[in-house]
Design a protein around this motif. Structure first.
Motif, PDB file in Angstrom:
ATOM      1  N   TYR A  92      -0.694   8.574   4.406  1.00  0.00           N
ATOM      2  CA  TYR A  92       0.114   7.387   4.151  1.00  0.00           C
ATOM      3  C   TYR A  92       1.399   7.417   4.961  1.00  0.00           C
ATOM      4  N   ALA A  93       2.078   6.271   4.949  1.00  0.00           N
ATOM      5  CA  ALA A  93       3.378   6.179   5.612  1.00  0.00           C
ATOM      6  C   ALA A  93       4.364   7.130   4.940  1.00  0.00           C
ATOM      7  N   PRO A  94       5.351   7.632   5.678  1.00  0.00           N
ATOM      8  CA  PRO A  94       6.280   8.632   5.115  1.00  0.00           C
ATOM      9  C   PRO A  94       6.916   8.225   3.797  1.00  0.00           C
ATOM     10  N   SER A 142      -0.870   0.475  -5.705  1.00  0.00           N
ATOM     11  CA  SER A 142      -0.061  -0.636  -5.185  1.00  0.00           C
ATOM     12  C   SER A 142       0.149  -0.566  -3.675  1.00  0.00           C
ATOM     13  N   TYR A 143      -0.199   0.558  -3.086  1.00  0.00           N
ATOM     14  CA  TYR A 143       0.021   0.692  -1.643  1.00  0.00           C
ATOM     15  C   TYR A 143      -1.096  -0.009  -0.871  1.00  0.00           C
ATOM     16  N   GLU A 144      -0.708  -0.743   0.151  1.00  0.00           N
ATOM     17  CA  GLU A 144      -1.666  -1.455   0.996  1.00  0.00           C
ATOM     18  C   GLU A 144      -1.835  -0.679   2.296  1.00  0.00           C
ATOM     19  N   PRO A 145      -3.003  -0.140   2.548  1.00  0.00           N
ATOM     20  CA  PRO A 145      -3.223   0.610   3.785  1.00  0.00           C
ATOM     21  C   PRO A 145      -2.936  -0.238   5.016  1.00  0.00           C
ATOM     22  N   ALA A 146      -2.235   0.365   5.971  1.00  0.00           N
ATOM     23  CA  ALA A 146      -1.831  -0.367   7.170  1.00  0.00           C
ATOM     24  C   ALA A 146      -2.853  -0.243   8.290  1.00  0.00           C
ATOM     25  N   ASN A 147      -3.771   0.718   8.214  1.00  0.00           N
ATOM     26  CA  ASN A 147      -4.763   0.894   9.263  1.00  0.00           C
ATOM     27  C   ASN A 147      -6.020   1.526   8.669  1.00  0.00           C
ATOM     28  N   GLY A 151      -6.807   3.481   5.141  1.00  0.00           N
ATOM     29  CA  GLY A 151      -7.821   2.884   4.281  1.00  0.00           C
ATOM     30  C   GLY A 151      -8.895   3.872   3.873  1.00  0.00           C
ATOM     31  N   GLN A 152      -9.245   4.789   4.757  1.00  0.00           N
ATOM     32  CA  GLN A 152     -10.243   5.795   4.432  1.00  0.00           C
ATOM     33  C   GLN A 152      -9.749   6.788   3.377  1.00  0.00           C
ATOM     34  N   SER A 153      -8.437   6.958   3.268  1.00  0.00           N
ATOM     35  CA  SER A 153      -7.866   7.879   2.277  1.00  0.00           C
ATOM     36  C   SER A 153      -7.596   7.200   0.940  1.00  0.00           C
TER      37      SER A 153
END
Length: 251
Positions: A92-94, A142-147, A151-153
């Motif tokens: 995920y993002a930092p 609530s987190y929206e995968p950015a790539n 998304g795979q995680s």
């Protein structure tokens, strides 16, 4: 008080009671007393009672041992699932990654230092612990995968937090004592009967008979202590079962 000290005192007390009664009964015997007068039926009943009580003790020990092992597996499953969350959230993002890890560490720290003593004392979990775990779930869902990589995680992380929640629910169901009160009544009453029946065999004050009577009573005291010790699935102190959490998290 240390559990070892409790064990030693219990075994010593059982030996002392049996040996004291044996010595006092020996002093009150008349010169015409004949130990060979013990009816065969009493010897048979004593043997049968001993066998039946041994079976009951074996079943009780097996039950509490299985419950203890199951509880340990639940703790390991919960800790491992949360550890997987902190590792897999690396994708995920930092900002999201750090927030999720912080919430997991907060939950684990609360469980070990705050919730565990309450669980051992009351046999139930706290509402605060459930809220902290829900906060971790909220961070992940609530987190929206950015790539595609994020998304795979996403789904594996949800699976791990679901596994942690299931292990927590199992921990809540097994937080209380394993043996009900009526079983303890039967175990204690059976111990009294089993020890009391040895006096019907007219044991004497010889060193051999006193040694066997003392060892017999000490063995029963030890087995009852073993059942009591394993009766609490998660142990009697915080350190007894929180090893998986403290091994995987720096809390």
């Amino acid at each position: 008080m240390s559990e070892w000290l409790v064990l030693v005192l219990a075994m010593a007390a059982a030996c002392a009671v049996v040996l004291t009664i044996t010595v006092l009964r020996e002093r009150r015997r008349g010169e015409d007393d004949d130990p060979s007068e013990t009816p065969d039926v009493i010897e048979y009943m004593t043997m049968m009672m001993g066998v039946v009580y041994a079976i009951v003790l074996g079943l009780a020990i097996a039950g509490v041992w299985e419950a203890r092992n199951s509880a340990q597996d639940q703790v390991r499953a919960e800790a491992q699932a949360l550890h997987e969350v902190t590792e897999r959230v690396q994708a995920y993002a930092p900002a999201a990654r750090d927030r999720a890890r912080e919430d997991v560490n907060t939950y684990v720290s609360y469980v070990v230092h705050k919730e565990w003593p309450v669980m051992l004392k009351r046999g139930e979990l706290t509402e605060r612990g459930s809220l902290l775990l829900d906060k971790v779930r909220e961070d992940l869902t609530s987190y929206e995968p950015a790539n595609d990589h994020e998304g795979q995680s996403y789904q594996p992380l949800l699976d791990q937090i679901g596994a942690a929640d299931a292990a927590r629910n199992a921990r809540a169901q097994n937080a209380g004592d394993t043996m009900p009160g009526v079983v303890w009544f039967g175990l204690v009453a059976g111990a009294v009967i089993a020890v009391g029946l040895i006096f019907t065999l007219q044991i004497r004050r010889s060193p051999r008979e006193l040694l066997l009577a003392g060892l017999y009573s000490a063995l029963i005291a030890f087995l009852l202590f073993l059942i009591w010790d394993f009766n609490t699935p998660f142990g009697h102190t915080v350190a007894d079962a929180t090893g998986p959490f403290t091994d995987l998290f720096a809390i």
